[in-house]
Design a protein around this motif. Structure first.
Motif, PDB file in Angstrom:
ATOM      1  N   ASN A   1       0.810  -1.219   0.000  1.00 17.96           N
ATOM      2  CA  ASN A   1       0.000   0.000   0.000  1.00 17.96           C
ATOM      3  C   ASN A   1       0.846   1.273   0.000  1.00 17.96           C
ATOM      4  O   ASN A   1       0.441   2.295  -0.557  1.00 17.96           O
ATOM      5  CB  ASN A   1      -0.977  -0.019   1.172  1.00 17.96           C
ATOM      6  CG  ASN A   1      -2.108  -1.006   0.933  1.00 17.96           C
ATOM      7  OD1 ASN A   1      -2.053  -1.773  -0.036  1.00 17.96           O
ATOM      8  ND2 ASN A   1      -3.115  -0.990   1.782  1.00 17.96           N
TER       9      ASN A   1
ATOM     10  N   LEU B   1       0.613   4.308  -2.592  1.00 16.01           N
ATOM     11  CA  LEU B   1       0.513   5.714  -2.175  1.00 16.01           C
ATOM     12  C   LEU B   1       1.611   6.560  -2.822  1.00 16.01           C
ATOM     13  O   LEU B   1       1.403   7.734  -3.132  1.00 16.01           O
ATOM     14  CB  LEU B   1       0.609   5.796  -0.643  1.00 16.01           C
ATOM     15  CG  LEU B   1       0.447   7.172  -0.018  1.00 16.01           C
ATOM     16  CD1 LEU B   1      -0.953   7.729  -0.279  1.00 16.01           C
ATOM     17  CD2 LEU B   1       0.711   7.125   1.484  1.00 16.01           C
TER      18      LEU B   1
ATOM     19  N   ASP C   1      -3.283   3.615   5.051  1.00 17.63           N
ATOM     20  CA  ASP C   1      -4.644   3.340   4.586  1.00 17.63           C
ATOM     21  C   ASP C   1      -5.542   4.572   4.694  1.00 17.63           C
ATOM     22  O   ASP C   1      -6.391   4.807   3.836  1.00 17.63           O
ATOM     23  CB  ASP C   1      -5.247   2.148   5.345  1.00 17.63           C
ATOM     24  CG  ASP C   1      -4.749   0.817   4.769  1.00 17.63           C
ATOM     25  OD1 ASP C   1      -3.920   0.853   3.831  1.00 17.63           O
ATOM     26  OD2 ASP C   1      -5.181  -0.251   5.245  1.00 17.63           O
TER      27      ASP C   1
ATOM     28  N   HIS D   1      -4.539   7.624   4.331  1.00 15.82           N
ATOM     29  CA  HIS D   1      -4.169   8.471   3.184  1.00 15.82           C
ATOM     30  C   HIS D   1      -4.818   7.951   1.897  1.00 15.82           C
ATOM     31  O   HIS D   1      -5.337   8.731   1.102  1.00 15.82           O
ATOM     32  CB  HIS D   1      -2.650   8.502   3.018  1.00 15.82           C
ATOM     33  CG  HIS D   1      -1.974   9.515   3.894  1.00 15.82           C
ATOM     34  ND1 HIS D   1      -2.073  10.866   3.683  1.00 15.82           N
ATOM     35  CD2 HIS D   1      -1.189   9.378   4.984  1.00 15.82           C
ATOM     36  CE1 HIS D   1      -1.379  11.512   4.603  1.00 15.82           C
ATOM     37  NE2 HIS D   1      -0.830  10.629   5.416  1.00 15.82           N
ATOM     38  N   LEU D   2      -4.766   6.636   1.712  1.00 18.51           N
ATOM     39  CA  LEU D   2      -5.338   6.072   0.477  1.00 18.51           C
ATOM     40  C   LEU D   2      -6.836   6.299   0.432  1.00 18.51           C
ATOM     41  O   LEU D   2      -7.400   6.668  -0.601  1.00 18.51           O
ATOM     42  CB  LEU D   2      -5.019   4.571   0.376  1.00 18.51           C
ATOM     43  CG  LEU D   2      -3.561   4.225   0.054  1.00 18.51           C
ATOM     44  CD1 LEU D   2      -3.339   2.719   0.097  1.00 18.51           C
ATOM     45  CD2 LEU D   2      -3.141   4.781  -1.306  1.00 18.51           C
ATOM     46  N   ARG D   3      -7.506   6.114   1.565  1.00 20.18           N
ATOM     47  CA  ARG D   3      -8.961   6.331   1.603  1.00 20.18           C
ATOM     48  C   ARG D   3      -9.283   7.796   1.360  1.00 20.18           C
ATOM     49  O   ARG D   3     -10.258   8.126   0.691  1.00 20.18           O
ATOM     50  CB  ARG D   3      -9.521   5.894   2.955  1.00 20.18           C
ATOM     51  CG  ARG D   3      -9.337   4.414   3.211  1.00 20.18           C
ATOM     52  CD  ARG D   3     -10.636   3.722   3.579  1.00 20.18           C
ATOM     53  NE  ARG D   3     -10.502   2.286   3.396  1.00 20.18           N
ATOM     54  CZ  ARG D   3      -9.958   1.466   4.309  1.00 20.18           C
ATOM     55  NH1 ARG D   3      -9.525   1.940   5.457  1.00 20.18           N
ATOM     56  NH2 ARG D   3      -9.865   0.179   4.053  1.00 20.18           N
TER      57      ARG D   3
ATOM     58  N   GLN E   1      -7.586   9.871  -0.478  1.00 17.46           N
ATOM     59  CA  GLN E   1      -7.419  10.142  -1.917  1.00 17.46           C
ATOM     60  C   GLN E   1      -8.636   9.667  -2.693  1.00 17.46           C
ATOM     61  O   GLN E   1      -9.130  10.337  -3.588  1.00 17.46           O
ATOM     62  CB  GLN E   1      -6.189   9.392  -2.453  1.00 17.46           C
ATOM     63  CG  GLN E   1      -4.878  10.018  -2.068  1.00 17.46           C
ATOM     64  CD  GLN E   1      -3.690   9.266  -2.667  1.00 17.46           C
ATOM     65  OE1 GLN E   1      -3.818   8.156  -3.183  1.00 17.46           O
ATOM     66  NE2 GLN E   1      -2.532   9.887  -2.578  1.00 17.46           N
ATOM     67  N   GLU E   2      -9.094   8.501  -2.311  1.00 14.95           N
ATOM     68  CA  GLU E   2     -10.219   7.866  -2.994  1.00 14.95           C
ATOM     69  C   GLU E   2     -11.454   8.764  -2.915  1.00 14.95           C
ATOM     70  O   GLU E   2     -12.170   8.971  -3.877  1.00 14.95           O
ATOM     71  CB  GLU E   2     -10.414   6.549  -2.251  1.00 14.95           C
ATOM     72  CG  GLU E   2     -11.512   5.623  -2.571  1.00 14.95           C
ATOM     73  CD  GLU E   2     -11.478   4.498  -1.499  1.00 14.95           C
ATOM     74  OE1 GLU E   2     -12.550   4.032  -1.149  1.00 14.95           O
ATOM     75  OE2 GLU E   2     -10.381   4.126  -1.005  1.00 14.95           O
ATOM     76  N   LYS E   3     -11.666   9.335  -1.742  1.00 13.87           N
ATOM     77  CA  LYS E   3     -12.865  10.162  -1.554  1.00 13.87           C
ATOM     78  C   LYS E   3     -12.579  11.628  -1.843  1.00 13.87           C
ATOM     79  O   LYS E   3     -13.466  12.454  -1.747  1.00 13.87           O
ATOM     80  CB  LYS E   3     -13.366  10.022  -0.110  1.00 13.87           C
ATOM     81  CG  LYS E   3     -13.933   8.653   0.174  1.00 13.87           C
ATOM     82  CD  LYS E   3     -14.500   8.566   1.582  1.00 13.87           C
ATOM     83  CE  LYS E   3     -13.395   8.560   2.600  1.00 13.87           C
ATOM     84  NZ  LYS E   3     -13.741   8.125   3.936  1.00 13.87           N
ATOM     85  N   ASN E   4     -11.291  11.915  -2.143  1.00 10.84           N
ATOM     86  CA  ASN E   4     -10.862  13.300  -2.297  1.00 10.84           C
ATOM     87  C   ASN E   4     -11.385  14.145  -1.137  1.00 10.84           C
ATOM     88  O   ASN E   4     -11.844  15.269  -1.302  1.00 10.84           O
ATOM     89  CB  ASN E   4     -11.352  13.859  -3.646  1.00 10.84           C
ATOM     90  CG  ASN E   4     -10.573  15.107  -4.030  1.00 10.84           C
ATOM     91  OD1 ASN E   4      -9.473  15.326  -3.531  1.00 10.84           O
ATOM     92  ND2 ASN E   4     -11.150  15.924  -4.890  1.00 10.84           N
ATOM     93  N   SER E   5     -11.355  13.545   0.043  1.00 12.15           N
ATOM     94  CA  SER E   5     -11.978  14.205   1.193  1.00 12.15           C
ATOM     95  C   SER E   5     -11.078  15.322   1.714  1.00 12.15           C
ATOM     96  O   SER E   5      -9.885  15.356   1.446  1.00 12.15           O
ATOM     97  CB  SER E   5     -12.247  13.183   2.291  1.00 12.15           C
ATOM     98  OG  SER E   5     -11.070  12.488   2.592  1.00 12.15           O
TER      99      SER E   5
ATOM    100  N   SER F   1      -9.637  13.564   7.559  1.00 11.42           N
ATOM    101  CA  SER F   1      -8.638  12.573   7.151  1.00 11.42           C
ATOM    102  C   SER F   1      -8.349  11.544   8.229  1.00 11.42           C
ATOM    103  O   SER F   1      -7.830  10.474   7.938  1.00 11.42           O
ATOM    104  CB  SER F   1      -7.338  13.282   6.780  1.00 11.42           C
ATOM    105  OG  SER F   1      -6.800  13.933   7.920  1.00 11.42           O
TER     106      SER F   1
END
Ligand SMILES: *Cc1c(COP(=O)(O)O)cnc(C)c1O
Length: 462
Positions: free
Chosen positions: A125, A129, A330, A332-334, A336-340, A345
């Motif tokens: 992962n 990233l 994880d 950070h990856l989540r 990015q996925e949600k562009n939250s 975060s």
């Protein structure tokens, strides 16, 4: 006179009977008492029993305060190396606690039922990233750099090419040239402090060149008559000459820092690797907001070679760090996925960066209101947050500070009382005022801050 005073020195047992309120392991207390009584005896100066007890209690209190414990960071320095850099988020701490209190599959393959390598999930992962073929982790970024040098510097190839503009000291006495020399490398400095061109790199490369090192100037910036060679250009050169190209990114933001108003763009590992760098290394506990770790990402072959080094074993992380980093990556990856946005975060460093000023103001007013009856002038003012930890030197983020001027005691005394509170509160003095920056204080700590201010300002305070 002397005999009398010596006789007045209490016995260890007698002293210990008076120290039942001290919350430290008994053996540690006994050691302090013995040492203090020994010193009183050796000094041969008359001290009455009360003075001896006071000295012992002070010594015990100094010991207790040296214990690693939570503090409240009112300095406005977000990544404060002296204060443990980044606090971990709740989800990360939960993972940490579960792994810590149970057996786990640290080196065990649950599918095959046999021994396996460490941290395969995390490494996978992390590579994702960083947009890298592969990645791995060691104790800190300094260790990452040492490992890389250890691998690529050999008797035949000892020269490490580096720009004079990048021979930096990072803090805590960490100097890039000294690390290079300690690794047996010969520094091949090129260019000048302010200008290094691609031609300088090209001329420096020879049969002894072990690698080209670029060091991100993470804790200061240069402006004016400045030139440095473009990463992509250096990459083209090193590729043609078949020489490893390594970049120490230092703070290693894996998010787009410019999304926060006032922050400059910090190069990300993915960006640097895209430009052709072979290996990038950075800290896990700076802008990444995780535990102390040194992350290395890049070419799969090189990462595999680093992991085969016997020396890698001496630098590897333990399960607690791996667990915390795994959870951080994880998040950070989540994200990015949600562009939250940063404030959802789960990573406190990013959340603090993105808190709106009006929220800080409201919290500041609430704390000040709770202290309105005390002999002090409390007000809110604008402040500047520094990112710290050798990160984003040009950026300052606007913040709100609570300023306090006590009427009855000196600022230094007031600051000392706050440090002595539990948890200790660290602020700073500037312009004749004591200041607490609200951005680096968690909202859940506001009540403790108000209580400590009340205690420290109360007229009958110690
Ligand atoms: C902070 C920093 C380091 C040291 O990293 P640690 O994780 O503290 O060992 C090395 N290089 C640069 C450029 C840094 O900013």
């Amino acid at each position: 006179m002397q005999r009398k005073s010596l006789r007045a020195i209490p016995s260890v047992d007698k002293v210990l009977r008076e120290l039942t309120d001290i919350d430290l392991p008994r053996a540690a207390v006994v050691a302090v008492v013995r040492r203090e009584l020994g010193e009183v005896r050796a000094a041969r100066k008359p001290l009455d029993a009360d003075a001896v007890m006071r000295q012992i209690r002070e010594s015990l209190s100094n010991l207790a305060r040296a214990k690693i414990q939570p503090v409240i960071n009112g300095t406005g320095i977000l990544i404060h190396t002296n204060l443990g850099r980044c606090p971990l988020g709740e989800e990360v701490v939960q993972t940490l606690s579960q792994i810590a209190s149970n057996y786990n599959n640290l080196e065990y393959d649950l599918i095959g039922g046999k021994r396996s390598g460490r941290a395969a999930y995390l490494e996978h992962n992390l590579a994702v990233l960083c947009g890298a073929q592969a990645a791995t982790v060691v104790n800190n970024n300094a260790a990452a750099l040492v490992l890389i040098l250890h691998r690529f510097v050999s008797d035949n190839r000892r020269e490490v090419v580096i720009s004079r503009g990048e021979l930096i000291q990072i803090g805590g006495g960490f100097r890039i040239p000294e690390i290079l020399q300690a690794s047996g490398a010969i520094l091949r400095e090129i260019g000048t402090t302010n200008k290094t061109s691609i031609a300088d790199y090209s001329r420096a490369i020879n049969k002894q060149t072990a690698l080209i090192l670029k060091v991100h100037r993470s804790n200061f910036f240069m402006s004016g008559f400045v030139e440095s060679a473009d990463t992509a250009q250096i990459a083209a050169l090193t590729k043609a000459k078949r020489i490893p190209f390594v970049e120490d990114l230092g703070s290693g933001a894996t998010v787009q820092t410019e999304r926060v108003e006032g922050l400059e763009h910090e190069p990300t590992p993915a960006e640097v690797l895209r430009q052709g760098v072979d290996l990038v290394c950075f800290s896990g506990d700076k802008l990444m907001g995780g535990p102390q770790a040194g992350i290395i990402a890049g070419k799969a072959k090189m990462i595999a070679a680093l992991k085969r080094e016997p020396f890698f074993r001496a630098l590897r992380c333990d399960k607690l760090i791996l667990a915390a980093l795994q959870a951080t990556v994880d998040l950070h990856l989540r994200g990015q996925e949600k562009n939250s946005s940063f404030h959802e975060s789960g990573i406190p460093a990013l959340e603090m960066l993105s808190i709106a000023e009006d929220q800080l103001t409201a919290r500041g007013h609430a704390i000040a209101a709770r202290c309105a009856d005390l002999p002090a002038t409390l007000a809110l003012a604008e402040g500047n947050v520094q990112i710290g930890g050798g990160t984003l030197p040009q950026s300052t983020l606007r913040s709100i500070v609570l300023t306090i001027v006590p009427r009855a005691i000196a600022l230094e005394e007031f600051a000392a009382r706050l440090r002595n509170a539990t948890p200790g509160i660290i602020g700073y003095v500037s312009g004749g005022k004591f200041k607490l920056d609200l951005r680096t204080i968690f909202p859940r700590q506001d009540a403790a801050v108000a209580n400590a201010l009340r205690d420290a300002l109360a007229p009958d305070s110690p």
